[in-house]
Design an enzyme around this catalytic site. Structure first.
Site, PDB file in Angstrom:
ATOM      1  N   GLU A  50       0.847  -1.186   0.000  1.00 53.36           N
ATOM      2  CA  GLU A  50       0.000   0.000   0.000  1.00 53.36           C
ATOM      3  C   GLU A  50       0.886   1.240   0.000  1.00 53.36           C
ATOM      4  OE1 GLU A  50      -2.454   0.482   3.512  1.00 53.36           O
ATOM      5  OE2 GLU A  50      -3.907   1.688   2.400  1.00 53.36           O
ATOM      6  N   LYS A 119      -9.712   1.644  -2.785  1.00 48.95           N
ATOM      7  CA  LYS A 119      -9.969   1.124  -1.437  1.00 48.95           C
ATOM      8  C   LYS A 119     -11.427   1.381  -1.063  1.00 48.95           C
ATOM      9  CE  LYS A 119      -7.533   1.273   3.042  1.00 48.95           C
ATOM     10  NZ  LYS A 119      -6.354   1.924   3.696  1.00 48.95           N
ATOM     11  N   CYS A 160      -5.592  -3.122   2.210  1.00 49.25           N
ATOM     12  CA  CYS A 160      -5.404  -2.982   3.649  1.00 49.25           C
ATOM     13  C   CYS A 160      -6.673  -3.125   4.489  1.00 49.25           C
ATOM     14  CB  CYS A 160      -4.712  -1.658   3.949  1.00 49.25           C
ATOM     15  SG  CYS A 160      -3.735  -1.787   5.453  1.00 49.25           S
TER      16      CYS A 160
HETATM   17  N1  LIG Z   1      -3.904   0.954   6.972  1.00 50.55           N
HETATM   18  C1  LIG Z   1      -5.070   0.350   6.806  1.00 50.55           C
HETATM   19  O1  LIG Z   1      -5.813   0.586   5.847  1.00 50.55           O
HETATM   20  C2  LIG Z   1      -5.576  -0.639   7.774  1.00 50.55           C
HETATM   21  C3  LIG Z   1      -4.856  -0.859   9.045  1.00 50.55           C
HETATM   22  O2  LIG Z   1      -3.746  -0.399   9.270  1.00 50.55           O
HETATM   23  C4  LIG Z   1      -5.592  -1.685  10.023  1.00 50.55           C
HETATM   24  O3  LIG Z   1      -6.690  -2.175   9.693  1.00 50.55           O
HETATM   25  O4  LIG Z   1      -5.077  -1.834  11.134  1.00 50.55           O
END
Ligand SMILES: NC(=O)CC(=O)C(=O)O
Length: 312
Positions: A50, A119, A160
């Site tokens: 990401e 996302k 994520c």
């Molecule tokens: N960074 C994200 O999108 C998610 C995350 O860090 C988490 O769910 O903990």
């Protein structure tokens, strides 16, 4: 199983855990170098983290945002084409129509864009005394599920925070995906608590429609499972940035690949590295026959459906 089937039932997944800094050009050149390294070691499908081109933080998204196609996606297209790999391009801050998104672009071995996943679930959390992060302060959410076919298997894409929503993974599985990929960046609070747990949890859950997978079958050179027979044990891969204790958002690291039995088959530390996993789709079919959860689903009590046309 024919020779072709045998050849197509295994492929090598490479996960790049990239050191990401404040200079976009450096991030891009490091990413291109490691995609080449991954391909050189037999990677057929390569996954980046990401926000691989810029620091991860709400104060950075606007500064580093690009239109698509743009500088970062042009480089990724080149990397996919030069190395003849499927490339899941992590994610980048995208600007479109005056809005910002956290977007993952997937490229085929010809360098062409196969899909863009924005996302869906924005990372808005507040853990008192630990971490507060509100992506929605600057980003807009995507509203489509994203899957793509390869000669090996069908792949579902999340970014994520999307991994926390089992419904998304269930729908991907019901649509025939055998691998889920999540460019991610968990942190030093949620990483130790949830990163691996969520990944392993996405393997085994209720889903699918009817009877168990009997045998995989090949259509158009792809290993596909009849939609009705799709079960939900699958491979799951996550790619994190390498950990940088000096950054404003310290990534957990530990990029990981988990198999359909729920075993961690490849896992990074916290430094920059590429990890590899040989994905065996016959093994996936075997697991789905050994634990036929789809056949045991209580279709009379619950179901998971998508409100989006064509994704139920
Ligand atoms: N960074 C994200 O999108 C998610 C995350 O860090 C988490 O769910 O903990």
């Amino acid at each position: 199983m024919s020779t072709l089937a045998k050849a197509m039932s295994k492929f090598r997944l490479a996960v790049v855990q990239l050191q990401v800094g404040g200079v976009k050009a450096d991030n891009l050149s490091r990413a291109k170098r490691l995609v080449k390294e991954a391909a050189g070691r037999g990677g057929n499908l390569v996954l980046l983290p990401e926000c691989f081109n810029s620091p991860y933080g709400t104060s950075f998204f606007s500064q580093y945002a690009e239109r698509i196609p743009g500088e970062s996606t042009e480089l990724l297209s080149e990397a996919a084409r030069e190395n003849q790999v499927y490339l899941v391009g992590g994610s980048i801050p995208e600007e479109d129509g005056g809005k910002l998104y956290n977007s993952c672009i997937v490229f085929g071995p010809d360098g062409k864009i196969i899909l863009k996943h924005r996302k869906i679930h924005l990372f808005d959390i507040d853990v008192p005394g630990k971490i507060r992060f509100q992506e929605s302060e600057t980003l807009s959410a995507g509203d489509t599920l994203s899957m793509f076919e390869t000669p090996f298997c069908k792949v579902g894409v999340g970014i994520c925070y999307d991994i926390r929503f089992a419904e998304l993974a269930q729908l991907y599985s019901r649509q025939g995906c055998q691998l889920l990929v999540y460019p991610g960046a968990f942190n030093m609070t949620t990483g130790p608590a949830h990163w691996e747990l969520l990944q392993r949890a996405r393997l085994i859950f209720i889903g699918g429609d009817h009877e168990t997978v009997k045998t995989p079958n090949f259509r158009h050179g792809y290993m596909t499972f009849d939609r009705e027979a799709v079960d939900n044990q699958l491979y799951v891969a996550t790619a994190s940035p390498a950990r940088d204790e000096s950054s404003s958002y310290v990534a957990w690291g530990h990029s990981t690949v988990v198999n359909p039995w729920g075993e961690v088959i490849s896992k990074a530390g916290t430094e920059e590295e590429v990890i590899y996993a040989d994905i065996d789709l016959q093994y996936l079919a075997d697991v789905r026959q050994q634990i036929p959860i789809t056949a045991q689903r209580r279709h009379d009590l619950y179901s998971v459906t998508s409100v989006q046309r064509g994704n139920s």
